[in-house]
Scaffold this motif. Structure first.
Motif, PDB file in Angstrom:
ATOM      1  N   LEU A  31       5.902  -7.820   3.761  1.00  0.00           N
ATOM      2  CA  LEU A  31       5.079  -6.865   4.507  1.00  0.00           C
ATOM      3  C   LEU A  31       4.956  -7.368   5.938  1.00  0.00           C
ATOM      4  CD1 LEU A  31       3.104  -4.467   4.789  1.00  0.00           C
ATOM      5  CD2 LEU A  31       1.298  -5.993   3.958  1.00  0.00           C
ATOM      6  N   LEU A  32       5.373  -6.552   6.899  1.00  0.00           N
ATOM      7  CA  LEU A  32       5.299  -6.923   8.303  1.00  0.00           C
ATOM      8  C   LEU A  32       3.942  -6.520   8.853  1.00  0.00           C
ATOM      9  CD1 LEU A  32       8.901  -5.750   9.048  1.00  0.00           C
ATOM     10  CD2 LEU A  32       8.112  -8.111   9.199  1.00  0.00           C
ATOM     11  N   THR A  33       3.143  -7.517   9.235  1.00  0.00           N
ATOM     12  CA  THR A  33       1.767  -7.296   9.637  1.00  0.00           C
ATOM     13  C   THR A  33       1.310  -8.417  10.567  1.00  0.00           C
ATOM     14  OG1 THR A  33      -0.528  -7.361   8.832  1.00  0.00           O
ATOM     15  CG2 THR A  33       1.133  -8.365   7.435  1.00  0.00           C
ATOM     16  N   PRO A  34       0.442  -8.122  11.539  1.00  0.00           N
ATOM     17  CA  PRO A  34      -0.084  -9.189  12.398  1.00  0.00           C
ATOM     18  C   PRO A  34      -0.874 -10.246  11.626  1.00  0.00           C
ATOM     19  CG  PRO A  34      -0.533  -7.034  13.364  1.00  0.00           C
ATOM     20  CD  PRO A  34      -0.024  -6.794  11.978  1.00  0.00           C
ATOM     21  N   GLN A  35      -1.259  -9.915  10.373  1.00  0.00           N
ATOM     22  CA  GLN A  35      -2.020 -10.859   9.558  1.00  0.00           C
ATOM     23  C   GLN A  35      -1.148 -11.903   8.873  1.00  0.00           C
ATOM     24  OE1 GLN A  35      -5.156 -10.043  10.018  1.00  0.00           O
ATOM     25  NE2 GLN A  35      -4.569  -8.096  10.935  1.00  0.00           N
ATOM     26  N   GLY A  36       0.180 -11.751   8.995  1.00  0.00           N
ATOM     27  CA  GLY A  36       1.079 -12.609   8.230  1.00  0.00           C
ATOM     28  C   GLY A  36       1.372 -13.942   8.876  1.00  0.00           C
ATOM     29  N   SER A  37       2.089 -14.782   8.142  1.00  0.00           N
ATOM     30  CA  SER A  37       2.535 -16.066   8.674  1.00  0.00           C
ATOM     31  C   SER A  37       3.616 -15.816   9.720  1.00  0.00           C
ATOM     32  CB  SER A  37       3.081 -16.952   7.551  1.00  0.00           C
ATOM     33  OG  SER A  37       4.155 -16.305   6.890  1.00  0.00           O
ATOM     34  N   LEU A  38       3.764 -16.737  10.654  1.00  0.00           N
ATOM     35  CA  LEU A  38       4.658 -16.542  11.788  1.00  0.00           C
ATOM     36  C   LEU A  38       6.119 -16.666  11.373  1.00  0.00           C
ATOM     37  CD1 LEU A  38       4.559 -15.995  14.840  1.00  0.00           C
ATOM     38  CD2 LEU A  38       4.689 -18.461  15.186  1.00  0.00           C
TER      39      LEU A  38
ATOM     40  N   TYR B 174      -1.073  -8.078  -4.037  1.00  0.00           N
ATOM     41  CA  TYR B 174      -0.520  -7.957  -5.389  1.00  0.00           C
ATOM     42  C   TYR B 174       0.897  -7.387  -5.483  1.00  0.00           C
ATOM     43  CZ  TYR B 174      -5.423  -8.650  -6.570  1.00  0.00           C
ATOM     44  OH  TYR B 174      -6.697  -9.165  -6.664  1.00  0.00           O
ATOM     45  N   PHE B 175       1.431  -6.816  -4.400  1.00  0.00           N
ATOM     46  CA  PHE B 175       2.694  -6.094  -4.554  1.00  0.00           C
ATOM     47  C   PHE B 175       3.821  -6.564  -3.637  1.00  0.00           C
ATOM     48  CE2 PHE B 175      -0.684  -3.263  -6.016  1.00  0.00           C
ATOM     49  CZ  PHE B 175      -0.205  -2.935  -7.276  1.00  0.00           C
ATOM     50  N   VAL B 176       3.583  -7.553  -2.816  1.00  0.00           N
ATOM     51  CA  VAL B 176       4.650  -8.107  -1.984  1.00  0.00           C
ATOM     52  C   VAL B 176       4.706  -9.628  -2.193  1.00  0.00           C
ATOM     53  CG1 VAL B 176       4.315  -6.278  -0.272  1.00  0.00           C
ATOM     54  CG2 VAL B 176       3.248  -8.510   0.096  1.00  0.00           C
ATOM     55  N   ASP B 177       5.807 -10.212  -1.779  1.00  0.00           N
ATOM     56  CA  ASP B 177       5.974 -11.658  -1.934  1.00  0.00           C
ATOM     57  C   ASP B 177       5.423 -12.441  -0.749  1.00  0.00           C
ATOM     58  OD1 ASP B 177       7.504 -11.604  -4.430  1.00  0.00           O
ATOM     59  OD2 ASP B 177       9.054 -10.629  -3.219  1.00  0.00           O
ATOM     60  N   GLU B 178       5.342 -11.773   0.402  1.00  0.00           N
ATOM     61  CA  GLU B 178       5.007 -12.506   1.621  1.00  0.00           C
ATOM     62  C   GLU B 178       4.553 -11.524   2.696  1.00  0.00           C
ATOM     63  OE1 GLU B 178       7.341 -16.006   4.188  1.00  0.00           O
ATOM     64  OE2 GLU B 178       8.391 -14.810   2.672  1.00  0.00           O
ATOM     65  N   GLU B 179       3.618 -11.964   3.537  1.00  0.00           N
ATOM     66  CA  GLU B 179       3.219 -11.205   4.722  1.00  0.00           C
ATOM     67  C   GLU B 179       3.675 -11.981   5.945  1.00  0.00           C
ATOM     68  OE1 GLU B 179      -0.776  -9.409   4.725  1.00  0.00           O
ATOM     69  OE2 GLU B 179      -1.009 -10.251   2.716  1.00  0.00           O
ATOM     70  N   VAL B 180       4.325 -11.281   6.891  1.00  0.00           N
ATOM     71  CA  VAL B 180       4.970 -11.953   8.011  1.00  0.00           C
ATOM     72  C   VAL B 180       4.647 -11.241   9.319  1.00  0.00           C
ATOM     73  CG1 VAL B 180       7.235 -12.393   9.067  1.00  0.00           C
ATOM     74  CG2 VAL B 180       6.839 -12.991   6.683  1.00  0.00           C
ATOM     75  N   SER B 181       4.450 -12.039  10.366  1.00  0.00           N
ATOM     76  CA  SER B 181       4.262 -11.535  11.726  1.00  0.00           C
ATOM     77  C   SER B 181       5.337 -12.127  12.625  1.00  0.00           C
ATOM     78  CB  SER B 181       2.879 -11.944  12.253  1.00  0.00           C
ATOM     79  OG  SER B 181       2.773 -11.739  13.647  1.00  0.00           O
ATOM     80  N   ILE B 182       5.815 -11.358  13.607  1.00  0.00           N
ATOM     81  CA  ILE B 182       6.824 -11.907  14.518  1.00  0.00           C
ATOM     82  C   ILE B 182       6.195 -12.503  15.774  1.00  0.00           C
ATOM     83  CG2 ILE B 182       8.645 -10.371  13.687  1.00  0.00           C
ATOM     84  CD1 ILE B 182       8.337  -8.872  16.425  1.00  0.00           C
ATOM     85  N   GLY B 183       4.868 -12.481  15.881  1.00  0.00           N
ATOM     86  CA  GLY B 183       4.242 -13.096  17.052  1.00  0.00           C
ATOM     87  C   GLY B 183       2.795 -12.699  17.199  1.00  0.00           C
TER      88      GLY B 183
END
Length: 244
Positions: free
Chosen positions: A86-93, A125-134
């Motif tokens: 999931l691409l979100t500002p809340q995710g890991s970089l 519950y439905f994705v493996d990872e949350e990620v942000s590009i910056g």
């Protein structure tokens, strides 16, 4: 490698950067497959709504869980097992290490967030990872998805055509690349450093390492702090600092 993109704006991927240059050629050669899926097709109401007002009040709209989860369930059988991001500002970089990790996958699903965000249950519950590009805000995850695909695809075998090229570039270790020059040798009074014209490969390699260290120290102290400096590196830094 297969990339599946879940978005409410599939038109952003038609005739765009993913179909040009290296990525376009990689798809034509069958090295990369990019499949774009419209989340509105998985909405549960006749108006194909993918967002709603947030519980508890507040500004903006939040993406609903049903279309995203239904899409993920529908896509699951369409190929090898997928890693869902999931691409979100809340995710890991997202960084080069993540790009290398993804490049070993057979399939990556990228869910493009929008509006004020995505219902928290999707990320939990439905994705493996949350990620942000910056650490900045985009209007949606579509541009972020393109960045991830570009960074990952170029690491795949045969995509660049020169396997050494991807290995030699920045961020194999946390350091910026050394300055690059090409012809003409002099442009408007600005000359190429003499060492690069010397033909002395050992001297050139030493200069490039020194310049990379100095540039990283000046421009990206956050990266520089993560470097494991050898005694030779420290000597190069001292030499460069004394010369400046």
């Amino acid at each position: 490698m297969i990339f599946d993109i879940l978005t409410i704006f599939p038109g952003m991927f038609q005739g765009g950067p993913l179909n040009e240059s290296i990525l376009g050629k990689a798809q034509a050669r069958g090295l990369v497959t990019v499949r774009v899926h419209n989340l509105r097709d998985y909405a549960t109401d006749r108006h194909q709504m993918t967002d709603d007002r947030p519980f508890g009040g507040g500004e903006g709209m939040v993406m609903k869980p049903e279309p995203i989860v239904r899409a993920l369930e529908a896509l699951a059988p369409l190929g090898p097992s997928a890693h869902v991001v999931l691409l979100t500002p809340q995710g890991s970089l997202f960084d080069q290490a993540a790009a290398r990790r993804y490049s070993h996958l057979k399939r990556l699903v990228l869910v493009c967030g929008r509006y004020e965000g995505v219902d928290e249950r999707v990320g939990q519950y439905f994705v493996d990872e949350e990620v942000s590009i910056g650490d900045f805000i985009l209007t949606g995850g579509e541009l972020a998805a393109m960045v991830v695909i570009d960074a990952v695809a170029r690491l795949l075998p045969e995509v660049l055509g020169n396997e050494a090229s991807a290995e030699a570039e920045s961020f194999r270790e946390p350091i910026l690349e050394y300055p690059q020059y090409t012809r003409p040798q002099e442009f408007r009074g600005l000359k190429v450093p003499e060492v690069l014209l010397s033909g002395d490969h050992r001297r050139i390699a030493r200069w490039r390492r020194q310049q990379a260290l100095l540039r990283t120290q000046k421009r990206r102290p956050d990266l520089f702090a993560r470097l494991h400096l050898s005694e030779q590196d420290l000597a190069l830094l001292r030499e460069g600092e004394n010369a400046s």
